[in-house]
Structures are given as C-alpha cells and as structure tokens.
Design an enzyme around this catalytic site. Structure first.
Site, mmCIF file in Angstrom:
data_model
loop_
_atom_site.group_PDB
_atom_site.id
_atom_site.type_symbol
_atom_site.label_atom_id
_atom_site.label_comp_id
_atom_site.label_asym_id
_atom_site.label_seq_id
_atom_site.Cartn_x
_atom_site.Cartn_y
_atom_site.Cartn_z
ATOM 1 N N GLU A 1 39.208 34.332 36.499
ATOM 2 C CA GLU A 1 39.599 35.720 36.910
ATOM 3 C C GLU A 1 41.052 35.816 36.363
ATOM 4 O OE1 GLU A 1 39.680 36.133 41.355
ATOM 5 O OE2 GLU A 1 41.429 37.581 40.934
ATOM 6 N N ASP B 1 41.941 38.536 33.708
ATOM 7 C CA ASP B 1 42.992 39.663 33.907
ATOM 8 C C ASP B 1 43.716 39.875 32.671
ATOM 9 O OD1 ASP B 1 44.512 41.173 36.090
ATOM 10 O OD2 ASP B 1 45.814 39.567 35.431
ATOM 11 N N ASP C 1 37.116 41.296 41.461
ATOM 12 C CA ASP C 1 37.660 39.920 41.206
ATOM 13 C C ASP C 1 36.537 39.166 39.973
ATOM 14 O OD1 ASP C 1 39.514 40.028 42.987
ATOM 15 O OD2 ASP C 1 38.747 38.629 44.474
ATOM 16 N N GLU D 1 36.729 40.601 36.555
ATOM 17 C CA GLU D 1 37.555 39.754 35.929
ATOM 18 C C GLU D 1 37.150 38.633 35.384
ATOM 19 O OE1 GLU D 1 41.733 42.126 37.334
ATOM 20 O OE2 GLU D 1 41.355 40.093 37.941
#
Lengths: 246, 246
Positions: free
Chosen positions: A64, A68, A135, A138
């Site tokens: 994640e 991101d 979440d 990502e």
C-alpha cells in the site's frame, strides 16, 4: 523470455481459488498476472491478516505504501499534462483530492476490486474498516507496479482508474475556498472581511499576509505569493475552523 | 529515430550560455539533454522569475511539483527493496526524512546543482531563499523525467542523488521518538509515564490507545496497531509539543 514471464508457467498449477483470483485480476488490470503471489498479498488487508508463527502479520501495508507513491506520481503527471496553464497550488490540491481515501474507496467499488475483496473474506464483516477498499486499491497498484513495471502500471492507472474520476467535478470544488466563505457569510448574515496585513519581499518575490475577519474578529490567516493565493489560504483555514464542507 | 532525439539537433544552434548549461547538465545527469528548454525552465526559481508581458511569471514551480512526485515514488521503491522486513510506518517516516527540504538542499550542493544556479543568477543574492537549491533539485528531477522518461529518471535518482544520502544515519534517527522522550525526561529530571487507555478490536485487528503523562499531566496521545506503535506515535507528538529535535 524474461524471468517474470516464466512465472506465468505457475498458472498450470493454480488451484481453483487461485484460478478465480487470476481471472479477476486479468479482468481488472487488463492482462494476466505474471506473479500471482503479489496480488494475493495485495488483498490481505492488515485488519484481516492472520498472525504467522513468529508473531508477524503478513499484510498488504508495505504494498500500500509503495502503491500510494506510484499512484501519486502518475496522477501528478496526468494533471501536469491536462492543465498546462494551472499553477502548482491548483495541481497539488487537485491531486490530493484525487488520491484521498474516500475517493479511492469509490473507485475500488467501480473497478470491481471490492468484489474481489468480499469474495476473499466471504462471510466476514468488512464494514468495520471503512478504508479497506481504498487501501487495497493502493496495494493493488503496488502489486501491478512490481509485477509489470512503471509503464504498464501507468497505463493501468490512466485507463482503468483515472477514467472513473469526475475530474471536472473535483476541480470545481478545488481552490474556491473564498467563494465558500462568501457563500457562508451571506447565508449566516455575517460580515466577512479580508485584510492584507503585510507584503514582504522585493519586486521579484513577494509574500502577502492576509487575515480573515468575521464580524470584526480574527478567524484565520493565510500567506501566499499573490493576494489571491493568500486569501485562498486564509479561506481554506477558515473553512476548516467553521467545519464548512468543501 | 525518436522525436525526442531529434531535439538533440538543436545543440548545433546553442549559444555560449546554452552550451555551458548543456555541458553542466550532462555532467550532473550523466547524459546530454534532449530538450534543453526543460532544464532551462528547471533552474528558474520563482523568487527569481521575471514577469512576462501578460503578468505571468515563468518559473520552475510546476516542474518542482512533478519532480517531487517522481522523486517520492523512486525513493519509496528504493526503501521498499532495501528494507524488506520493515513496516510501512518506518518506510514512510524514512522517506519523508529523505525528501525534506533541508536534506534536498544539501544534496543539491553535493551534486553541483547549486553551482549551476549560482552561475545562472550571477551577482544576485540567493541567500534570501533558503530552499532554492532543494526546490530546483526537485524541478530538475521533473525535467529529467519529461526529457528521458521514468526508467532513465529512476536511474538518475538512484545513482546520482540517493548515493549521496547517509541512509543509515537517517534511519538511526527514525522511529526512536520514545527514546528521545526518555532521554529528555532523564535530562530534565521529569517523570514520564505511558498509559494504555484502551484496546479495541478483535483478535485479528487491534488498536491501542496510549497516553503520555509528564509529571502526572497528560501531554500527548497516540494510536496504533501495537502498543509499541501507539507509544511511538504518542512520543512523536510529545517531541513536537516539547520542541525536541528528532
């Protein structure tokens, strides 16, 4: 043949659940996964992670973190190209709206990722974790990046994620904090006043310092290179203090 | 031949100043620029930007925005690979230390970018803008990305920027907020106490809520999936409140 492609040979040994996951990923990403274990990890939300023998939890949090960053870079470039005449303040603000948790949650539902997650955790209560879809989206970007590299991942983000955004809707609510405050003042019948406290700098580089007064009382402040930017900043801070939805 | 390579033909028409800039860029980036105008723009800091006829300032701020995102992604992956067993909290924290303005300023000096900037603004006072080197480094990353693409830019960042980092030095000061607080309490002869206020969640997912008391008074709070993380978070907040350098 690249090593990564050799991983595809694993497909011959997938069990039923893996075959289903691989098919779902292909549907979502647009191409069969090379390394399915990355995607398996990507859908392991920490709230659902099982503890392994040594007490470590295996979860998608590292993916994640990576996803991101990659998503941030691709969205940054997308906006950079789409808006050649807008300044970096606008671009930064729009980007942060595009990658916030709430927006990503919605996108995850639109691209069907939520279905994959629900299938993975069948019978478990997912509602306790509001951000599980965002979440995981990502983390999925992180998995695609590691599996297929930057250019493929960029295409995936542009064609399969950003396409679901209402970018115009997002930008009309971007950087109009001042009008939000004016609107609020008219509704509440309060007098709002912007005062330029100081202008520092030389001919080339200026910094404006603006204060925002409501009914004669100081509510917030803002600084910026132009008066407009300083007023926007002050208005943004005021919106936060007044809990005005923006 | 790619279009971008055709741009190199412009080199035949460079004036003296451009020839010098192109040579400096080659030295710094490791390869001749395709599109020199990107790099020319990258060294135009907004504080030095001249106003054009229509009142717009031409500056490197948009490139800085883009470069920031690309640098963030590459550093994220660098740490992801370098520390396979560290959690995302550590990675995020370390990354933010690596790309902060102060660190980037130092790197800009080390790779010689500061020289290029000083040469560009010969005789002008740069000291008023502390972050001019760091800002320009980000803009330079943006220029390299647009000029040469992601893979080249990644190599540039890894081999010419990250190589100058003292990563071990950075990580020893990362995520030791609790020890900073303990150290401070011993020096100041104050009693520090961590109290776990609540643990919510189920067997799979827990959230600890910790409060930090100094001499019996509540100073800060922290939440996290483990007691350790919650204590770190509380300590970090305490460091900020107490102005302890971390």
């Amino acid at each position: 043949m690249k090593l990564s492609r050799l991983l595809r040979l694993q497909a011959a040994f997938y069990n039923q659940q893996e075959r289903r996951l691989a098919a779902s990923i292909k549907h979502m990403v647009g191409s069969k996964p090379f390394n399915l274990s990355l995607y398996k990890l990507a859908i392991k939300h920490y709230s659902m992670a099982e503890e392994s023998i040594n007490g470590l939890k295996i979860s998608n949090e590292r993916l994640e973190y990576l996803g991101d960053a990659i998503l941030g870079a691709v969205v940054a470039e997308f906006l950079f190209i789409k808006f050649p005449y807008r300044d970096e303040g606008f671009l930064t603000e729009t980007r942060s709206r595009m990658v916030n948790r709430e927006t990503l949650n919605q996108i995850a539902v639109k691209i069907g990722l939520s279905k994959i997650i629900e299938n993975e955790y069948k019978g478990k209560n997912l509602s306790a974790h509001k951000s599980i879809f965002g979440d995981t989206l990502e983390a999925m970007v992180g998995a695609v990046y590691l599996d297929r590299g930057y250019e493929f991942c960029k295409k995936f983000i542009l064609k399969r994620i950003i396409i679901h955004y209402d970018v115009d809707g997002i930008i009309t609510t971007t950087s109009n904090f001042k009008s939000k405050i004016i609107e609020w003042s008219q509704k509440e019948n309060k007098e709002v006043d912007f005062r330029t406290v100081s202008v520092t700098g030389n001919q080339r580089f200026k910094e404006f310092h603006v204060q925002l007064f409501v009914e004669g009382e100081l509510l917030s402040e803002g600084k910026g290179q132009t008066k407009k930017k300083a007023e926007q900043e002050a208005s943004k801070n005021a919106c936060e203090k007044l809990n005005i939805a923006v």
